[in-house]
Design an enzyme around this catalytic site. Structure first.
Site: not given
Length: 315
Positions: A231, A260, A279
């Site tokens: 993360r 994000e 991601h």
């Protein structure tokens, strides 16, 4: 009676192949993560949400009076307001380990790309500079097998990374919340100081928020590479920018960011000693199939009145 599922992503053919045989008892509605209008309309009738990344707030959950389960397609539930779900009597479940093979391979991919200056060499080759003219290349680029790899967090993904880099010849250290009796366990400061490659495999919690801060980065070797597929909030991004820019850290490979989708103006994106992906280390046909199998199985539990699997909020 069919269970109404709101799948918060758009399906490809391989996804439809998995879910179509269940259409007699699963009524699945698909919604792009950026389409809040459809999301809010479909929440009114949803009994289950298959959640990926777009955060689900308490306000979102309160729009869903029939909702019984939010099923994270993945492990980290920091993008779900779990407290609000618990207050509303909504179960939150995740899928620990389902994405481990894909994220582990993605971690090694980013490690190699950062360690071997892949993006810089790719750009140079495309620009017609076929032979490397930078003499530092042979002085700094390394093999994983000659490195010590430090794993921060030691769950399913980290253990698979360990298997891969061990096979490549690397020495591996790890740290977790407490000693586990193995020779490779280290405290975090000792691991950071000893490792040539540091790979992060942590959930984002109050304890791990900005765990890799300026002081932590300062303990790392100047030639070290930092890789984060966990993360973004685990890393203090301004401190990382400074370390990469000042040469106190050689390179980084990042699949995750504090915000994000990543802001195009994020200064990390302007550095040439960083490799980035959006991601997606988890995002493969194989992981999606594992996710869907588990999601369908938990919906079957809900349909049949059985206990749900991997519930994280005690419902």
């Amino acid at each position: 009676m069919a269970i109404r599922v709101l799948a918060h992503f758009l399906p490809g053919d391989s996804v439809l192949e998995v879910v179509e045989p269940e259409s007699d008892w699963l009524d699945i509605r698909w919604c792009h993560e950026d389409d809040d209008e459809t999301l809010h309309r479909e929440l009114a009738d949803a009994e289950v949400i298959w959640h990926v990344l777009r955060p689900l707030s308490g306000d979102d959950l309160r729009r869903a009076p029939r909702l019984r389960l939010v099923h994270k397609l993945g492990a980290g539930v920091n993008t779900i307001d779990v407290a609000a779900a618990t207050e509303l009597g909504i179960a939150v479940a995740n899928m620990p380990g389902a994405n481990a093979p894909s994220v582990a391979e993605g971690t090694v991919l980013l490690t190699l790309a950062a360690l071997r200056r892949l993006t810089v060499l790719d750009q140079a080759t495309r620009a017609g500079r076929g032979w490397p003219t930078d003499p530092s290349l042979g002085e700094t680029v390394r093999d994983i097998g000659s490195c010590t790899v430090g794993l921060v967090g030691y769950g399913n993904i980290a253990k698979r990374v360990e298997q891969i880099v061990h096979a490549m010849g690397a020495d591996v250290l790890h740290t977790n919340t407490k000693p586990d009796g193995t020779d490779s366990w280290r405290t975090l400061p000792d691991l950071l100081a000893a490792s040539d490659i540091v790979s992060l495999h942590l959930p984002l919690t109050a304890d791990t928020d900005k765990l890799i801060n300026r002081a932590a980065l300062d303990t790392m070797k100047a030639h070290a590479v930092l890789v984060n597929t966990s993360r973004g909030g685990v890393v203090d991004e301004p401190a990382l920018v400074d370390a990469l820019r000042d040469g106190r850290l050689a390179a980084a490979g990042l699949d995750v960011f504090a915000t994000e989708p990543v802001d195009p103006d994020n200064p990390l994106l302007r550095l040439d000693n960083i490799v980035v992906t959006p991601h997606v280390t988890w995002f493969t046909v194989d992981t999606m199939r594992r996710y869907l199998i588990e999601a369908i199985d938990n919906c079957r539990h809900l349909h049949d009145g059985r206990d749900l699997v991997n519930v994280v909020n005690g419902r």
